[in-house]
Design a protein around this motif. Sequence first.
Motif, PDB file in Angstrom:
ATOM      1  N   LYS A  95       0.955  -1.321   0.044  1.00 22.83           N
ATOM      2  CA  LYS A  95       0.260  -0.131  -0.261  1.00 22.83           C
ATOM      3  C   LYS A  95       0.878   1.149  -0.121  1.00 22.83           C
ATOM      4  O   LYS A  95       2.011   1.402   1.247  1.00 22.83           O
ATOM      5  CB  LYS A  95      -0.690  -0.324   0.999  1.00 22.83           C
ATOM      6  N   TYR A  96       0.398   2.171  -0.647  1.00 26.83           N
ATOM      7  CA  TYR A  96       0.930   3.444  -0.896  1.00 26.83           C
ATOM      8  C   TYR A  96       0.598   4.412   0.216  1.00 26.83           C
ATOM      9  O   TYR A  96      -0.232   4.405   0.586  1.00 26.83           O
ATOM     10  CB  TYR A  96       1.155   4.320  -2.357  1.00 26.83           C
TER      11      TYR A  96
ATOM     12  N   ASN B 262      14.597  20.365   3.803  1.00 24.31           N
ATOM     13  CA  ASN B 262      14.508  21.234   2.344  1.00 24.31           C
ATOM     14  C   ASN B 262      12.973  20.758   1.227  1.00 24.31           C
ATOM     15  O   ASN B 262      13.244  21.287   0.583  1.00 24.31           O
ATOM     16  CB  ASN B 262      15.290  20.210   1.685  1.00 24.31           C
ATOM     17  N   GLY B 263      12.700  20.489   2.533  1.00 24.20           N
ATOM     18  CA  GLY B 263      10.737  20.927   1.612  1.00 24.20           C
ATOM     19  C   GLY B 263      10.781  19.979   0.742  1.00 24.20           C
ATOM     20  O   GLY B 263       9.659  20.231  -0.184  1.00 24.20           O
ATOM     21  N   VAL B 264      11.608  18.332   0.748  1.00 22.61           N
ATOM     22  CA  VAL B 264      11.268  17.657  -0.789  1.00 22.61           C
ATOM     23  C   VAL B 264       9.752  17.269  -0.632  1.00 22.61           C
ATOM     24  O   VAL B 264       8.810  17.059   0.369  1.00 22.61           O
ATOM     25  CB  VAL B 264      12.017  16.753  -0.586  1.00 22.61           C
ATOM     26  N   LYS B 265       9.379  16.682  -1.868  1.00 22.03           N
ATOM     27  CA  LYS B 265       8.394  15.073  -1.818  1.00 22.03           C
ATOM     28  C   LYS B 265       8.488  13.453  -1.765  1.00 22.03           C
ATOM     29  O   LYS B 265       9.514  13.625  -2.273  1.00 22.03           O
ATOM     30  CB  LYS B 265       7.168  15.727  -2.681  1.00 22.03           C
ATOM     31  N   PHE B 266       7.552  12.803  -1.559  1.00 18.34           N
ATOM     32  CA  PHE B 266       7.957  12.028  -1.334  1.00 18.34           C
ATOM     33  C   PHE B 266       6.195  10.652  -1.311  1.00 18.34           C
ATOM     34  O   PHE B 266       5.319  10.945  -1.350  1.00 18.34           O
ATOM     35  CB  PHE B 266       7.750  11.831   0.241  1.00 18.34           C
ATOM     36  N   THR B 267       7.258   9.599  -1.597  1.00 15.56           N
ATOM     37  CA  THR B 267       6.023   8.387  -1.830  1.00 15.56           C
ATOM     38  C   THR B 267       6.599   7.213  -0.694  1.00 15.56           C
ATOM     39  O   THR B 267       7.673   7.065  -0.271  1.00 15.56           O
ATOM     40  CB  THR B 267       6.094   8.345  -3.178  1.00 15.56           C
ATOM     41  N   ALA B 268       5.281   6.914   0.258  1.00 16.14           N
ATOM     42  CA  ALA B 268       6.309   5.698   0.391  1.00 16.14           C
ATOM     43  C   ALA B 268       5.225   4.461   0.330  1.00 16.14           C
ATOM     44  O   ALA B 268       3.761   4.971   0.133  1.00 16.14           O
ATOM     45  CB  ALA B 268       6.142   6.203   1.528  1.00 16.14           C
TER      46      ALA B 268
END
Length: 164
Positions: A28-29, A153-159
């Motif tokens: 599951k994401y 750093n304000g990055v975007k993620f997927t997990a």
Amino acid sequence: MPIYYNNGKNTLAVNPVPPTCLMPGDGKYMLGLSVAAGIAPTPGQVQEPNDSNVLFEAVNVNDRSIAINLAPRPMGGSTPGLLVQVSADGDPGAAEIDIQDAAVDADGAYLTPNNAVYKITAWTLNGAVYTAWTELQPESGRFVTLKVIANPNGVKFTAKAVYV
């Protein structure tokens, strides 16, 4: 992806949105968006993130991902295990995402176990993205969620989490 319903309320009120139940082998994401770039979602149709359509999701410090529920193994067997892989769209620097578990699906019940493997902090450059992962074997919590502890750093993620 919808944010955890009771995010930041730190209460023991049970989450009214049921978590996704995972069986052995399911994935599951927990973080990520599912709308393909430039394509509007189909009205009335849930387009769940999967390996072919997941996009990076913007998160803030103290945000909690959706929750998952690790079902007991059919016919008994060993305690569930969980593999969690997080990717960032840029250099996350000192970013930290904690894996938290609980016996009750309520914001205030989730805690980070006292073990370094529950803190995702070591990032490796893989092509254009940075990736980190951990394997929790066994994972004894019934409910699991991810909490953003630092994102300087304000990055975007997927997990993605996979029941092993």
